[in-house]
Design an enzyme around this catalytic site. Structure first.
Site, short mmCIF file in Angstrom:
data_model
loop_
_atom_site.label_atom_id
_atom_site.label_comp_id
_atom_site.label_asym_id
_atom_site.label_seq_id
_atom_site.Cartn_x
_atom_site.Cartn_y
_atom_site.Cartn_z
N HIS A 46 -8.64 -67.15 -25.12
CA HIS A 46 -8.91 -67.37 -26.56
C HIS A 46 -7.65 -67.12 -27.38
O HIS A 46 -6.89 -66.20 -27.11
CB HIS A 46 -10.02 -66.46 -27.04
CG HIS A 46 -11.40 -66.91 -26.69
ND1 HIS A 46 -11.91 -68.13 -27.06
CD2 HIS A 46 -12.40 -66.28 -26.00
CE1 HIS A 46 -13.15 -68.26 -26.62
NE2 HIS A 46 -13.47 -67.14 -25.96
N CYS A 79 -6.47 -72.85 -27.51
CA CYS A 79 -6.85 -73.79 -28.58
C CYS A 79 -5.79 -73.79 -29.68
O CYS A 79 -5.08 -72.81 -29.90
CB CYS A 79 -8.19 -73.41 -29.18
SG CYS A 79 -9.57 -73.44 -28.02
#
Length: 414
Positions: A313, A382
């Site tokens: 993440h 991301c």
């Protein structure tokens, strides 16, 4: 004609004799005390004898017509005989006319009066300003008086509601009890309308939604990091205890099972590496996941050739890869296992790519700058921050494989 003279100017009394114009003498009989006529021409000079008699007769006829008659004032009065030479007798003295006694006028019965207003109850300990204002603005009396005063100020219809509202407010402030009609009117005024209720409901929905969104953002940005860091630290401590106790790993791991530690000294990152890229079992617990399943399966660090692919993440849930975009060529990336340290150096970066671009995990990934097989590492996350629209890729190449028996590599010591 002689001028008027004051009473008893010459001091003459009743009964004095006088000589008239005919030469006769007689008692004057006057109460005015005037002097007798002098000479025979006192009246004769003006009217003449005949004229005087005619005048006397006409006066007698006028008195008779008025109801007095010739003898209305007693014998020897103003009749013709009295002027014919007989002595003039004074009239009988009469009492002076006195008007009857009238009591002073009574104001209570002369005309209609507006009754005095009933005493009004004053508030307890009023201030001078409030007493003056209420005396000048609040009509006395009951509801009918207030309504009449409102009609006088605002007409028949205009301002009726305002006047009634003002009267109700004044009655409330003065402490006077309200009538049933006034109480109902105040209750209707205090009852909100449909538009007010709808606006309040919409406002409450917006406020509730805003509070929920704030709580959700606080949960995502703060609480998930706290919980993920705690879980990752617990997993790292468990691994180190197993390694210190000499417990051997089987070489193959179940999804979600930790087997190594990732060090990025420049970013001050130390995070466990677990098998798989499941959000629930691996990534959301603050760990880094190894692409080891299905078509995305990549090599392990101890393989002679291959690409060791990791995912993590960038934001929330521990956000271990948040700042990997700051890495530059030559920065160390260390993978620690039970037996060895594998040291990589950052080689290249791909700032943006599609999430479906799985070619970045191939043994020799295109666009990485590698020209042939080797021992590589790929970090994926991301981008941009707080979204998952695109992917950010960082590649590194192994430069050292160091057994734990030789101590930590220089990248971790410094």
């Amino acid at each position: 004609m002689t001028a008027l003279r004051p009473e008893r100017e010459s001091g003459a009394a009743y009964g004095e004799s006088f000589t008239d114009s005919y030469g006769d003498t007689g008692d004057r009989g006057s109460s005015y005390g005037q002097q007798p006529y002098e000479g025979s021409g006192a009246l004769g000079e003006w009217y003449g004898e005949e004229s005087y008699v005619t005048q006397a007769q006409q006066a007698a006829e006028a008195r008779a017509a008025a109801g007095y008659g010739a003898d209305g004032y007693g014998a020897g009065g103003y009749g013709s005989e009295g002027y014919a030479g007989q002595s003039y007798q004074a009239p009988v003295a009469q009492e002076p006319y006195a008007e009857p006694y009238m009591p002073p006028p009574d104001d209570e019965t002369v005309a209609l009066r507006v009754p005095d207003p009933p005493p009004t109850r004053e508030p307890i300990s009023p201030s001078p300003a409030s007493s003056a204002a209420s005396a000048s603005s609040t009509p006395t009396g009951g509801r009918a008086a207030r309504r009449k005063a409102a009609k006088g100020r605002h007409g028949r219809h205009g301002g009726t509601h305002q006047a009634s509202d003002a009267a109700e407010t004044d009655s409330e402030s003065s402490g006077a009890p309200l009538s049933r009609m006034e109480a109902r009117r105040q209750a209707r005024a205090r009852k909100p309308g449909p538009a007010t209720v709808a606006s309040r409901a919409i406002g409450e929905v917006f406020i509730t939604t805003g509070v929920l969104m704030l709580l959700f953002v606080s949960y995502q940005l703060w609480w998930t990091n706290v919980r993920a860091h705690a879980q990752a630290d617990k997993e790292a401590s468990s691994l180190q205890e197993d390694w210190a106790s000499g417990k051997r790993n089987p070489g193959s791991f179940e999804p979600g099972q930790g087997f190594a530690l990732l060090h990025i000294p420049k970013l001050d990152v130390v995070v466990p590496i677990a098998e798989g890229i499941s959000n629930k079992k691996v990534l959301d617990r603050g760990m880094v996941g190894h692409y080891g399943e299905g078509k995305l399966k990549t090599a392990m660090p101890d393989a002679k050739t291959g690409n060791f692919g990791l995912a993590g993440h960038r934001n929330t849930h521990g956000e271990p890869f948040r700042y990997i975009n700051r890495l530059a060529q030559g920065d160390e990336i260390v993978v620690e296992t039970q037996d060895k340290y594998f040291v990589y150096k950052m080689a290249s970066i791909l700032p943006v790519t599609s999430p479906s671009n799985v070619s970045v995990l191939e043994p020799v990934p295109p666009g990485s700058g590698f020209t042939g097989p080797g021992r590589y590492i790929t970090l994926t996350t991301c981008t941009p921050e707080f979204t998952s629209k695109y992917r950010l890729i960082v590649w590194g190449k192994m430069v050292e494989e160091r057994p734990r028996s030789k101590g930590k590599p220089d990248a971790l010591v410094s």
